[in-house]
Enzyme design. Structure first.
Site, PDB file in Angstrom:
ATOM      1  N   HIS A   1      -9.207  -3.025  -3.254  1.00  0.00           N
ATOM      2  CA  HIS A   1      -8.240  -2.423  -2.325  1.00  0.00           C
ATOM      3  C   HIS A   1      -8.625  -0.969  -2.042  1.00  0.00           C
ATOM      4  O   HIS A   1      -8.572  -0.518  -0.889  1.00  0.00           O
ATOM      5  CB  HIS A   1      -6.834  -2.529  -2.941  1.00  0.00           C
ATOM      6  CG  HIS A   1      -5.733  -1.938  -2.120  1.00  0.00           C
ATOM      7  ND1 HIS A   1      -4.773  -2.699  -1.472  1.00  0.00           N
ATOM      8  CD2 HIS A   1      -5.408  -0.652  -1.844  1.00  0.00           C
ATOM      9  CE1 HIS A   1      -3.931  -1.906  -0.831  1.00  0.00           C
ATOM     10  NE2 HIS A   1      -4.294  -0.655  -1.045  1.00  0.00           N
ATOM     11  N   GLU A   2      -9.022  -0.227  -3.078  1.00  0.00           N
ATOM     12  CA  GLU A   2      -9.352   1.199  -2.896  1.00  0.00           C
ATOM     13  C   GLU A   2     -10.679   1.372  -2.165  1.00  0.00           C
ATOM     14  O   GLU A   2     -10.815   2.258  -1.307  1.00  0.00           O
ATOM     15  CB  GLU A   2      -9.382   1.924  -4.246  1.00  0.00           C
ATOM     16  CG  GLU A   2      -8.095   1.828  -5.068  1.00  0.00           C
ATOM     17  CD  GLU A   2      -6.828   2.069  -4.276  1.00  0.00           C
ATOM     18  OE1 GLU A   2      -6.846   2.866  -3.313  1.00  0.00           O
ATOM     19  OE2 GLU A   2      -5.795   1.454  -4.606  1.00  0.00           O
TER      20      GLU A   2
ATOM     21  N   CYS B   1       0.861  -1.191   0.000  1.00  0.00           N
ATOM     22  CA  CYS B   1       0.000   0.000   0.000  1.00  0.00           C
ATOM     23  C   CYS B   1       0.890   1.232   0.000  1.00  0.00           C
ATOM     24  O   CYS B   1       1.925   1.256   0.672  1.00  0.00           O
ATOM     25  CB  CYS B   1      -0.905  -0.005   1.226  1.00  0.00           C
ATOM     26  SG  CYS B   1      -2.015   1.410   1.299  1.00  0.00           S
TER      27      CYS B   1
ATOM     28  N   HIS C   1     -10.215   1.152   1.406  1.00  0.00           N
ATOM     29  CA  HIS C   1      -9.740   2.396   2.032  1.00  0.00           C
ATOM     30  C   HIS C   1     -10.909   3.307   2.391  1.00  0.00           C
ATOM     31  O   HIS C   1     -10.890   3.974   3.426  1.00  0.00           O
ATOM     32  CB  HIS C   1      -8.784   3.146   1.094  1.00  0.00           C
ATOM     33  CG  HIS C   1      -7.374   2.639   1.122  1.00  0.00           C
ATOM     34  ND1 HIS C   1      -6.644   2.524   2.284  1.00  0.00           N
ATOM     35  CD2 HIS C   1      -6.548   2.233   0.121  1.00  0.00           C
ATOM     36  CE1 HIS C   1      -5.420   2.058   1.996  1.00  0.00           C
ATOM     37  NE2 HIS C   1      -5.339   1.869   0.691  1.00  0.00           N
TER      38      HIS C   1
END
Ligand code: UDB
Ligand code: ZN
Length: 181
Positions: A153-154, A110, A157
């Protein structure tokens, strides 16, 4: 332009927040930030620019990684057929996904994590994403392979989730703990 010094690192509580929706239509300020995020990714993948500004080549970037807890992210990545998936998304939502899972053989990293974390991060193999784009279109897009992994993954976040939260048996620093009353 965005450089590595603008990217917040693990330990910063903003990375554990649940980001809030972007207003519809997005403000010019939000649009400018998302454009800059996409520019960062393109710059980071240009060897000359990356060396000059000391950028880590990146494939995705979410607003909370800049200290802004709003639901937007940029991606700039090619798939196995060399097709480029370059987007800025507002209020992205995964509306469906495969049951089949996949993962990156060598685990994930990351831009907000300055260390190597070993372990397999399970992800859905395919998904459909609904979002508003930088070009002001409401879209439903299908992703598979690496682009699908970047999307997951985003979006993590935006929900305060770090990739190592999904590694079985992870016991390193910043391990997510269930809040107690
Ligand atoms: C990344 N790099 O950007 F397919 F040109 C990782 C880092 C953490 C190692 C910098 C990356 O994906 N590089 C890459 C990939 C390509 C083409 C290319 C460069 N991220 C993004 C991130 O941290 N977003 O919050 C981590 C990735 C791990 C799985 C998906 C995102
Ligand atoms: Zn990340």
């Amino acid at each position: 332009m965005i450089t590595m010094k603008d990217i917040v690192r693990e330990g910063n509580p903003v990375l554990r927040e649940v980001s809030r929706s972007v207003e519809n239509p997005p403000s010019n300020e939000d649009r400018e930030l998302l454009k800059k995020m996409l520019d960062f990714l393109m710059n980071s993948q240009d060897p000359d620019i990356a060396e000059k500004y000391d950028l880590r080549p990146g494939s995705g970037l979410a607003a909370p990684q800049l200290g802004v807890p709003k639901r937007m992210f940029a991606m700039h990545v090619t798939d196995e057929r060399e097709r480029l998936h370059s987007y800025g998304f507002f209020n992205p939502r995964i509306i469906s996904h495969s049951l089949e899972e996949t993962h990156l053989e060598n685990g994930e990293g990351c831009l907000s994590v300055d260390r190597e974390v070993e372990g397999i991060v399970p992800r859905y193999a395919r998904l459909k994403l609904k979002a508003r784009t930088l070009e002001d279109e409401e879209v439903v897009l299908r992703f598979r392979g690496l682009p699908a992994i970047v999307v997951q993954h985003e979006i993590d976040h935006l929900n305060g989730v770090m990739f190592y939260d999904r590694i079985e048996d992870y016991s390193g620093p910043y391990k997510k703990t269930v809040p107690t009353i």
